[in-house]
Write an enzyme that holds these catalytic residues in place. Structure first.
Site: not given
Ligand code: ADP
Ligand code: MG
Length: 297
Positions: A38, A242
């Site tokens: 990840d 994580d």
């Molecule tokens: P990762 O797999 O990197 O943990 P997520 O699936 O949680 O990523 O989120 C993907 C994308 O969605 C983020 O990179 C962001 O662009 C957008 N995003 C998600 N949650 C938020 C939030 N609370 N505020 C702003 N953007 C968000």
């Molecule tokens: Mg992560």
């Protein structure tokens, strides 16, 4: 390996902060030839900070961040925390009272939406804007591309479906990340990165860390799908993650490895927990398993 050897192996693991949940987990680990990482919080530190803001209206910075913080304070996402932290600094206030947010919705993998001062605020990525028919001005596109090229994540803010600003958040690589990938390579183990973040940022981070295969804009079930695809193509997969959004993939993998500092749900879903949250321990775990299972045959 004898049961005694397995017990010794898990014991050695435990003494080094590598919690192996049973003999099968230890055994599966020595066959691993693909490691899926990840991005956020696993390869990167996971404590993003706001590094840049571009306003597209005559709104002032403080006012802009007040609205954004009012919406994001309801979210548990690391990006939301980064934004709220930054807004607090701008106010020079550790416990500010933000404007009230109504009808808050968190849209997994996309962002958040709320009504603040009777205006609809959207904070998130391009998909969030597309899904709400918000047009992206050229200035916003440029800022996003700039951020992504620097391995930062660009976040778009709209008020009543009009883009008012873009902010850039940086989450640097963990110091050990590059070395871990290069050691895995020398062990003939392929590394793959999966993330919910956008393709531009994901590719920049992957280049920095030395990973060639990237899956971006992946929802949690798509992370698990990717693991299954790799398995179907002959990979014995270790998934390292994580977050809550990694747990389906941790379960799908031959070996799920959770970062100890991660969420309880990821820790529960994993076969191995890296208690010290050190990325190097992915290698230590594989070494330990190889020593337990390969030598004795
Ligand atoms: P990762 O797999 O990197 O943990 P997520 O699936 O949680 O990523 O989120 C993907 C994308 O969605 C983020 O990179 C962001 O662009 C957008 N995003 C998600 N949650 C938020 C939030 N609370 N505020 C702003 N953007 C968000
Ligand atoms: Mg992560």
């Amino acid at each position: 390996a004898t049961p005694t050897a397995v017990m010794v192996g898990t014991g050695v693991g435990a003494s080094q902060g590598i919690l192996i949940k049973g003999g099968q987990a230890l055994e599966n680990t020595h066959k691993v030839n693909c490691v899926v990482f990840d991005k956020t919080g696993t390869l990167t530190i996971g404590k993003p900070v706001v590094v840049n803001t571009k306003l597209l209206t005559n709104m002032v910075l403080r006012e802009f961040y007040e609205l954004v913080a009012a919406a994001e304070v309801n979210s548990e996402h690391p990006l939301a925390k980064a934004i709220v932290e930054y807004a607090k600094k701008l106010r020079d206030d550790e416990n500010p009272i933000w404007p009230e947010a109504r009808d808050f919705v968190s849209i997994a993998g996309h962002g958040v939406k709320a009504m603040v001062r009777n205006k609809e605020i959207l904070v998130g990525n391009k998909s969030l804007m597309e899904d709400h028919n918000v047009a992206l001005p050229i200035d916003a596109e440029e800022m996003l591309a700039e951020a992504e090229a620097m391995a930062q994540t660009g976040i778009i803010v709209s008020i009543n479906r009009e883009v008012v600003g873009v902010l850039a958040v940086s989450d640097p690589l963990k110091p050990a990340a590059q070395e871990v990938i290069s050691i895995l390579k020398s062990m003939k183990i392929r590394s793959i990165m999966v993330t919910g973040d956008n393709w531009g940022t994901a590719n920049s981070i992957a280049r920095e860390v030395g990973i060639e295969t990237v899956i971006a804009e992946a929802k949690p079930d798509q992370k698990a799908e990717k693991v299954k695809d790799l398995q179907a193509s002959g990979c014995r997969v270790a998934m390292v993650g994580d977050g809550i959004n990694d747990s389906p993939a941790l379960v799908a993998a031959d070996v799920g490895m959770a970062i100890g500092a991660g969420t309880d749900i990821a820790i529960e879903a994993a076969d191995i927990v890296l208690m010290k949250s050190n990325l190097e321990d992915v290698i230590t775990a594989i070494d330990l398993s190889r020593k337990t299972f390969s030598r004795i045959r």
